[in-house]
Design a protein around this motif. Structure first.
Motif: not given
Length: 426
Positions: A15-19, A21-23, A152-156
């Protein structure tokens, strides 16, 4: 003192990984207009619409603004429907907006783009879903590093700047939205199968009423956290969204020369994307470092340093005509410190408002988006009014100084009241 190694055996790693990836995907979509700003402006010009500096700022800031407001709605949805269901519903809206831009292509109007920008705001609102979903699985002492990883998904946005201008050069700017739609669909499917809401044995949801928002807004700490995040995240997303416009307006000749001499790349818009990606990467990848640092030395002490560096560096950018590569280095450091400040702020929020984390993430995240909107509009105003960015930078630096003063006003009370029982470093 929590670190990455302490996550072993804790929470729910898939779930941490998908959170994350989703972000990551959502953030990429949310800021997609930024790295395509020049290409879209040129396409509209060919159709007879010449965008002013104010119109550019409005278009770039609208996804940030709508995302900010929608974070409150999605934060409410997390508590009412669960993080997973809320995320999936939001992602569908984003996919529709992407497909709309792709299908309309070069025939799109400025007003139609504004509606697409509103739809992309749902991607920005994912912040109010991804972070609570990850955080609900983990204890207070790990919140800094956990929310740092998810955030850190803001790396998108880095991916945007690296690839969007080149894709636009080869297949046209609209194709970037088509690629984004396909990728969003893939992430949605993966998320549906892998991500899980925390069970009641780990986290018990407490559905809120609208009145609960009002109750939290009466708490002065809500407003302090909103200010701090409007500076850190607002600064990050604001500079990221406006980065290409700023670089093209200020250092186009330097970037063109570098592209021809070093990379054999004639398209200066692509080079602007590369340098924008470099600066934004610093803030995106260092967010977990900021959260981990706050776990070790305390969020307040961390924010003193991060904000102090931002105020100093932004003032330098405003008052000194820096050579191109030195300017890029200063921008890199500004984004790095803003990114780490993001992690530090959200090391503190769950400790203060652990029982209301869904709503608080929405409220504070909304403030961050509003801060980013204000920064983009301020930079656009500065360019339009003075044909430069000195005024815009100085205004932002002054607001950062106000946040530093605010830290001094609350630190003793925080450490002697809720900080005593928080379970983490304050």
């Amino acid at each position: 003192m929590a670190g990455f190694k302490d996550l072993k055996g804790q929470g729910h790693t898939p779930t941490l990984f998908m959170a994350f990836l989703y972000f990551d995907m959502s953030f990429m979509v949310w800021t997609m207009l930024g790295p395509l700003s020049t290409e879209i402006s040129e396409a509209l010009a060919l159709a007879g619409h010449i965008m002013t500096a104010g119109e550019k700022a409005t278009l770039l800031s609208l996804p940030i603004l709508s995302g900010a407001i929608l974070r409150i709605l999605l934060g409410f949805g997390v508590d009412k429907l669960g993080a997973k269901m809320t995320a999936m519903m939001s992602q569908v809206v984003v996919i529709v907006a992407l497909l709309t831009a792709y299908l309309m292509g070069d025939g799109i109007t400025y007003n139609a783009l504004l509606f697409v920008a509103l739809g992309l705001g749902f991607a920005g609102a994912s912040f109010a879903v991804a972070l609570p979903q990850a955080g609900q699985w983990y204890p207070p002492k790990l919140q800094g590093v956990v929310l740092g990883i998810a955030g850190a998904g803001n790396i998108g946005v880095v991916i945007d700047f690296l690839f969007a201008p080149k894709i636009a050069e080869i297949w046209g700017w609209a194709s970037v939205f088509g690629v984004g739609a396909v990728m969003s669909i893939i992430v949605l499917i993966a998320y549906a199968f892998i991500a899980k809401d925390a069970p009641e044995s780990v986290y018990k949801a407490r559905p809120k009423k609208l009145s609960d928002y009002g109750k939290l807004l009466k708490n002065k700490d809500t407003w302090w956290f909103s200010l701090f995040y409007a500076i850190s995240f607002g600064g990050f997303v604001g500079f990221a969204g406006y980065m290409k416009v700023y670089l093209m307006n200020t250092y186009q000749a330097d970037m063109s020369a570098f592209g021809l001499d070093v990379l054999n790349e004639e398209n200066v818009k692509v080079i602007a994307g590369y340098f924008g990606a470099l600066c934004i990467f610093a803030g995106a990848v260092l967010r977990p470092v900021g959260g981990s640092t706050a776990d070790r030395i305390g969020g307040i002490k961390s924010l003193y340093f991060f904000y102090g560096m931002v105020a100093l560096l932004v003032t330098i950018s405003a008052t000194v005509q820096l050579p191109f590569f030195l300017a890029i280095f200063v921008l890199f450091l500004i984004m790095a410190n803003l990114g780490m400040a993001n992690g530090a702020v959200f090391q503190l929020v769950p400790q203060r408002f652990g029982k209301d984390i869904g709503i608080m993430t929405g409220l504070v995240g909304c403030a961050g988006g509003l801060g980013g909107t204000a920064l983009i509009k301020t930079l656009g105003w500065s360019k339009g009014a003075f044909d430069g960015y000195t005024a815009g930078f100085l205004i932002f630096a002054a607001v950062v100084v106000i946040a530093i003063i605010g830290l001094s006003l609350v630190k003793t009370r925080w450490r002697t009241t809720w900080g005593v029982q928080a379970g983490g470093m304050i």
